[in-house]
Design a protein around this motif. Structure first.
Motif, PDB file in Angstrom:
ATOM      1  N   UNK A   1      74.880  62.946  -1.608  1.00  0.00           N
ATOM      2  CA  UNK A   1      75.873  63.278  -0.590  1.00  0.00           C
ATOM      3  C   UNK A   1      76.970  62.208  -0.583  1.00  0.00           C
ATOM      4  N   UNK A   2      78.227  62.636  -0.539  1.00  0.00           N
ATOM      5  CA  UNK A   2      79.362  61.705  -0.479  1.00  0.00           C
ATOM      6  C   UNK A   2      79.427  60.961   0.848  1.00  0.00           C
ATOM      7  N   UNK A   3      79.041  61.621   1.898  1.00  0.00           N
ATOM      8  CA  UNK A   3      79.190  61.077   3.253  1.00  0.00           C
ATOM      9  C   UNK A   3      78.271  59.872   3.486  1.00  0.00           C
ATOM     10  N   UNK A   4      78.691  58.947   4.349  1.00  0.00           N
ATOM     11  CA  UNK A   4      77.838  57.808   4.689  1.00  0.00           C
ATOM     12  C   UNK A   4      76.731  58.219   5.661  1.00  0.00           C
ATOM     13  N   UNK A   5      75.719  57.391   5.741  1.00  0.00           N
ATOM     14  CA  UNK A   5      74.588  57.665   6.632  1.00  0.00           C
ATOM     15  C   UNK A   5      74.862  57.112   8.022  1.00  0.00           C
ATOM     16  N   UNK A   6      75.942  57.554   8.626  1.00  0.00           N
ATOM     17  CA  UNK A   6      76.279  57.125   9.985  1.00  0.00           C
ATOM     18  C   UNK A   6      76.866  58.295  10.750  1.00  0.00           C
TER      19      UNK A   6
ATOM     20  N   UNK B   1      60.133  78.265   6.059  1.00  0.00           N
ATOM     21  CA  UNK B   1      59.921  77.569   4.808  1.00  0.00           C
ATOM     22  C   UNK B   1      60.178  76.084   5.045  1.00  0.00           C
ATOM     23  N   UNK B   2      59.307  75.250   4.535  1.00  0.00           N
ATOM     24  CA  UNK B   2      59.437  73.803   4.634  1.00  0.00           C
ATOM     25  C   UNK B   2      59.860  73.262   3.270  1.00  0.00           C
ATOM     26  N   UNK B   3      60.896  72.419   3.277  1.00  0.00           N
ATOM     27  CA  UNK B   3      61.429  71.846   2.044  1.00  0.00           C
ATOM     28  C   UNK B   3      61.506  70.337   2.206  1.00  0.00           C
ATOM     29  N   UNK B   4      61.100  69.606   1.177  1.00  0.00           N
ATOM     30  CA  UNK B   4      61.217  68.148   1.161  1.00  0.00           C
ATOM     31  C   UNK B   4      62.464  67.774   0.373  1.00  0.00           C
ATOM     32  N   UNK B   5      63.303  66.939   0.969  1.00  0.00           N
ATOM     33  CA  UNK B   5      64.564  66.557   0.334  1.00  0.00           C
ATOM     34  C   UNK B   5      64.705  65.038   0.342  1.00  0.00           C
ATOM     35  N   UNK B   6      64.927  64.461  -0.835  1.00  0.00           N
ATOM     36  CA  UNK B   6      65.265  63.040  -0.940  1.00  0.00           C
ATOM     37  C   UNK B   6      66.776  62.945  -0.963  1.00  0.00           C
ATOM     38  N   UNK B   7      67.344  62.134  -0.092  1.00  0.00           N
ATOM     39  CA  UNK B   7      68.793  62.070   0.064  1.00  0.00           C
ATOM     40  C   UNK B   7      69.315  60.725  -0.421  1.00  0.00           C
ATOM     41  N   UNK B   8      70.373  60.779  -1.236  1.00  0.00           N
ATOM     42  CA  UNK B   8      71.099  59.586  -1.671  1.00  0.00           C
ATOM     43  C   UNK B   8      72.500  59.690  -1.090  1.00  0.00           C
ATOM     44  N   UNK B   9      72.874  58.751  -0.255  1.00  0.00           N
ATOM     45  CA  UNK B   9      74.178  58.803   0.414  1.00  0.00           C
ATOM     46  C   UNK B   9      75.210  57.982  -0.362  1.00  0.00           C
ATOM     47  N   UNK B  10      76.481  58.131   0.008  1.00  0.00           N
ATOM     48  CA  UNK B  10      77.605  57.433  -0.623  1.00  0.00           C
ATOM     49  C   UNK B  10      77.678  57.695  -2.128  1.00  0.00           C
ATOM     50  N   UNK B  11      77.376  58.904  -2.529  1.00  0.00           N
ATOM     51  CA  UNK B  11      77.428  59.300  -3.938  1.00  0.00           C
ATOM     52  C   UNK B  11      78.871  59.643  -4.315  1.00  0.00           C
ATOM     53  N   UNK B  12      79.122  59.814  -5.601  1.00  0.00           N
ATOM     54  CA  UNK B  12      80.464  60.180  -6.066  1.00  0.00           C
ATOM     55  C   UNK B  12      80.790  61.639  -5.790  1.00  0.00           C
ATOM     56  N   UNK B  13      79.768  62.488  -5.766  1.00  0.00           N
ATOM     57  CA  UNK B  13      79.976  63.913  -5.516  1.00  0.00           C
ATOM     58  C   UNK B  13      78.776  64.494  -4.785  1.00  0.00           C
ATOM     59  N   UNK B  14      78.996  65.630  -4.126  1.00  0.00           N
ATOM     60  CA  UNK B  14      77.904  66.331  -3.465  1.00  0.00           C
ATOM     61  C   UNK B  14      77.157  67.150  -4.505  1.00  0.00           C
TER      62      UNK B  14
END
Length: 72
Positions: free
Chosen positions: A28-33, A1-14
């Motif tokens: 996602x709470x985690x940074x993009x590093x 299955x292929x899924x497209x996901x838009x990711x926003x990093x450094x958010x307040x909660x997962x």
């Protein structure tokens, strides 16, 4: 299955928001590093699809709009 996901990093909660059958928005709470945000995204998707994290692969890990392959 292929899924497209838009990711926003450094958010307040997962948070994983389902837009359609194959489209999601992930906050996602985690940074993009050092692959931290991608690892958290895989963990969130494994819970959503009741799948092992080893069966989830991000095809384009350096972009914020990700194509994710999930072996169900």
């Amino acid at each position: 299955m292929i899924v497209n996901v838009s990711v926003k990093v450094n958010s307040n909660e997962n948070k994983l928001i389902r837009i359609s059958e194959t489209e999601y928005i992930a906050e996602v709470k985690e940074p993009a590093e050092k692959n931290k945000a991608n690892a958290e995204l895989i963990r969130m998707l494994s819970k959503e699809f009741n799948s092992s994290y080893k069966k989830i692969r991000i095809k384009n890990p350096r972009f914020m709009k990700k194509i994710v392959e999930i072996d169900l």
